[in-house]
Design a protein around this motif. Structure first.
Motif, PDB file in Angstrom:
ATOM      1  N   ARG A 289      -4.287 -33.331  -4.889  1.00  0.00           N
ATOM      2  CA  ARG A 289      -3.694 -32.871  -6.142  1.00  0.00           C
ATOM      3  C   ARG A 289      -2.409 -32.080  -5.900  1.00  0.00           C
ATOM      4  O   ARG A 289      -1.606 -31.892  -6.806  1.00  0.00           O
ATOM      5  N   SER A 290      -2.249 -31.600  -4.670  1.00  0.00           N
ATOM      6  CA  SER A 290      -1.049 -30.862  -4.284  1.00  0.00           C
ATOM      7  C   SER A 290      -0.713 -31.205  -2.843  1.00  0.00           C
ATOM      8  O   SER A 290      -1.597 -31.466  -2.032  1.00  0.00           O
ATOM      9  N   SER A 291       0.583 -31.206  -2.530  1.00  0.00           N
ATOM     10  CA  SER A 291       1.005 -31.479  -1.154  1.00  0.00           C
ATOM     11  C   SER A 291       0.727 -30.289  -0.242  1.00  0.00           C
ATOM     12  O   SER A 291       0.726 -30.418   0.983  1.00  0.00           O
ATOM     13  N   ASN A 292       0.484 -29.135  -0.845  1.00  0.00           N
ATOM     14  CA  ASN A 292       0.137 -27.935  -0.090  1.00  0.00           C
ATOM     15  C   ASN A 292      -1.379 -27.907   0.108  1.00  0.00           C
ATOM     16  O   ASN A 292      -2.118 -27.818  -0.877  1.00  0.00           O
ATOM     17  N   PRO A 293      -1.896 -28.000   1.343  1.00  0.00           N
ATOM     18  CA  PRO A 293      -3.343 -28.066   1.569  1.00  0.00           C
ATOM     19  C   PRO A 293      -4.119 -26.900   0.962  1.00  0.00           C
ATOM     20  O   PRO A 293      -5.227 -27.095   0.456  1.00  0.00           O
ATOM     21  N   LYS A 294      -3.542 -25.703   1.015  1.00  0.00           N
ATOM     22  CA  LYS A 294      -4.253 -24.554   0.472  1.00  0.00           C
ATOM     23  C   LYS A 294      -4.315 -24.602  -1.053  1.00  0.00           C
ATOM     24  O   LYS A 294      -5.325 -24.259  -1.661  1.00  0.00           O
ATOM     25  N   GLU A 295      -3.242 -25.060  -1.668  1.00  0.00           N
ATOM     26  CA  GLU A 295      -3.261 -25.204  -3.124  1.00  0.00           C
ATOM     27  C   GLU A 295      -4.180 -26.358  -3.526  1.00  0.00           C
ATOM     28  O   GLU A 295      -4.860 -26.300  -4.551  1.00  0.00           O
ATOM     29  N   ASP A 296      -4.196 -27.403  -2.702  1.00  0.00           N
ATOM     30  CA  ASP A 296      -5.097 -28.526  -2.965  1.00  0.00           C
ATOM     31  C   ASP A 296      -6.552 -28.056  -2.924  1.00  0.00           C
ATOM     32  O   ASP A 296      -7.378 -28.477  -3.741  1.00  0.00           O
ATOM     33  N   ALA A 297      -6.864 -27.155  -1.980  1.00  0.00           N
ATOM     34  CA  ALA A 297      -8.215 -26.607  -1.889  1.00  0.00           C
ATOM     35  C   ALA A 297      -8.542 -25.768  -3.119  1.00  0.00           C
ATOM     36  O   ALA A 297      -9.667 -25.821  -3.632  1.00  0.00           O
TER      37      ALA A 297
ATOM     38  N   PRO B 141     -19.005 -19.719  -6.731  1.00  0.00           N
ATOM     39  CA  PRO B 141     -17.713 -19.103  -6.399  1.00  0.00           C
ATOM     40  C   PRO B 141     -16.519 -19.862  -6.971  1.00  0.00           C
ATOM     41  O   PRO B 141     -16.534 -21.083  -7.082  1.00  0.00           O
ATOM     42  N   SER B 142     -15.512 -19.106  -7.315  1.00  0.00           N
ATOM     43  CA  SER B 142     -14.276 -19.634  -7.882  1.00  0.00           C
ATOM     44  C   SER B 142     -13.111 -19.383  -6.936  1.00  0.00           C
ATOM     45  O   SER B 142     -13.221 -18.567  -6.007  1.00  0.00           O
ATOM     46  N   PRO B 143     -11.976 -20.053  -7.140  1.00  0.00           N
ATOM     47  CA  PRO B 143     -10.793 -19.761  -6.321  1.00  0.00           C
ATOM     48  C   PRO B 143     -10.399 -18.287  -6.407  1.00  0.00           C
ATOM     49  O   PRO B 143      -9.970 -17.700  -5.410  1.00  0.00           O
ATOM     50  N   GLU B 144     -10.558 -17.697  -7.584  1.00  0.00           N
ATOM     51  CA  GLU B 144     -10.191 -16.290  -7.762  1.00  0.00           C
ATOM     52  C   GLU B 144     -11.043 -15.372  -6.883  1.00  0.00           C
ATOM     53  O   GLU B 144     -10.557 -14.351  -6.378  1.00  0.00           O
ATOM     54  N   LEU B 145     -12.321 -15.738  -6.688  1.00  0.00           N
ATOM     55  CA  LEU B 145     -13.181 -14.931  -5.824  1.00  0.00           C
ATOM     56  C   LEU B 145     -12.648 -14.931  -4.397  1.00  0.00           C
ATOM     57  O   LEU B 145     -12.554 -13.875  -3.759  1.00  0.00           O
ATOM     58  N   TYR B 146     -12.284 -16.105  -3.891  1.00  0.00           N
ATOM     59  CA  TYR B 146     -11.776 -16.192  -2.527  1.00  0.00           C
ATOM     60  C   TYR B 146     -10.392 -15.571  -2.400  1.00  0.00           C
ATOM     61  O   TYR B 146     -10.036 -15.064  -1.330  1.00  0.00           O
ATOM     62  N   ASP B 147      -9.609 -15.594  -3.485  1.00  0.00           N
ATOM     63  CA  ASP B 147      -8.321 -14.897  -3.470  1.00  0.00           C
ATOM     64  C   ASP B 147      -8.530 -13.405  -3.230  1.00  0.00           C
ATOM     65  O   ASP B 147      -7.782 -12.762  -2.484  1.00  0.00           O
ATOM     66  N   LYS B 148      -9.564 -12.843  -3.880  1.00  0.00           N
ATOM     67  CA  LYS B 148      -9.863 -11.419  -3.712  1.00  0.00           C
ATOM     68  C   LYS B 148     -10.385 -11.127  -2.306  1.00  0.00           C
ATOM     69  O   LYS B 148     -10.102 -10.072  -1.727  1.00  0.00           O
TER      70      LYS B 148
END
Length: 241
Positions: free
Chosen positions: A9-17, A50-57
């Protein structure tokens, strides 16, 4: 899990995750996880998906990737689920994609359950996919070498679909789990058994579930030797672990 999360969905692997995890979470929550189901009793726990926001924190917005979260695919990591939710998942699979809000009150007066407990809640999984999942769950119980063989009710002509589990426990012996529904072709009961510090799900939780399913579906327990085993020999086995 990688295929489900990393979809380009994104060329950036971390954003794709991040995008993949958000979509995975949406799909999983359609089974009633990570939220209160709305059961007619207080103190219900909603668990955690878990959500992306949780891992961001936890790691910072760019500090985590797919390798951080792949253990979610086997129910580890930051996933939290209640016994009621697990039984509800079994009901959703048994119904080929939908569930009713669990409730304890069968009816009020001469009526049945309240309207909110008669509403179907559909998952985001196409019903056709359950036709592949359910035979696999039957093989867990009825197949040669299946980990859930001790939950079999084949001698009574009842087909059981289930899944064993062993929950890792850093504070002592592992916990045993088993979840199932029966009869597989015409489900009437969905069940989840969790036994603390009991080791493998197939050796303790599975036979306990079998006894409860036998009692519910047949009105009696004919295999009293299983009750004796669970009370005696099984408990000795569990204590040795």
């Amino acid at each position: 899990m990688r295929t489900a999360i990393m979809r380009g969905r994104s060329s950036n692997p971390k954003e794709d995750a991040r995008l993949g995890l958000a979509e995975w979470r949406r799909q999983v929550m359609s089974f009633g996880l990570g939220q209160e189901l709305g059961v007619d009793m207080g103190s219900e726990r909603k668990g955690s998906i878990p959500s992306p926001e949780l891992y961001d924190k936890m790691y910072g917005k760019h500090g985590w990737n797919f390798r951080t979260i792949y253990s979610l695919s086997i129910g580890q990591g930051e996933i939290g689920i209640t016994g009621l939710q697990m039984a509800n998942i079994m009901a959703a699979i048994a119904n080929r994609g939908y569930y009713y809000t669990p409730h304890f009150v069968r009816g009020i007066g001469q009526g049945g359950p309240l309207p909110e407990y008669k509403e179907r809640h559909y998952t985001n999984v196409d019903p056709q996919h359950f036709d592949a999942i359910i035979p696999g769950m039957q093989a867990v119980v009825e197949g040669r070498g299946g980990t859930g063989n001790l939950a079999s009710l084949a001698q009574f002509g009842i087909s059981v679909a289930g899944k064993t589990g062993t929950v890792q426990n850093a504070h002592g012996p592992d916990h045993a789990t088993f979840a199932a529904f029966a009869p597989a072709e015409d489900p009437q009961i969905a069940i989840a058994v969790f036994i603390e510090n009991a080791g493998f799900g197939g050796s303790s939780a599975a036979p306990m579930a079998a006894l409860m399913m036998e009692k519910y579906l047949r009105g009696k327990v004919e295999r009293t030797q299983w009750e004796t085993w669970l009370e005696g020999d099984a408990s000795k086995f569990i204590r040795k672990r």
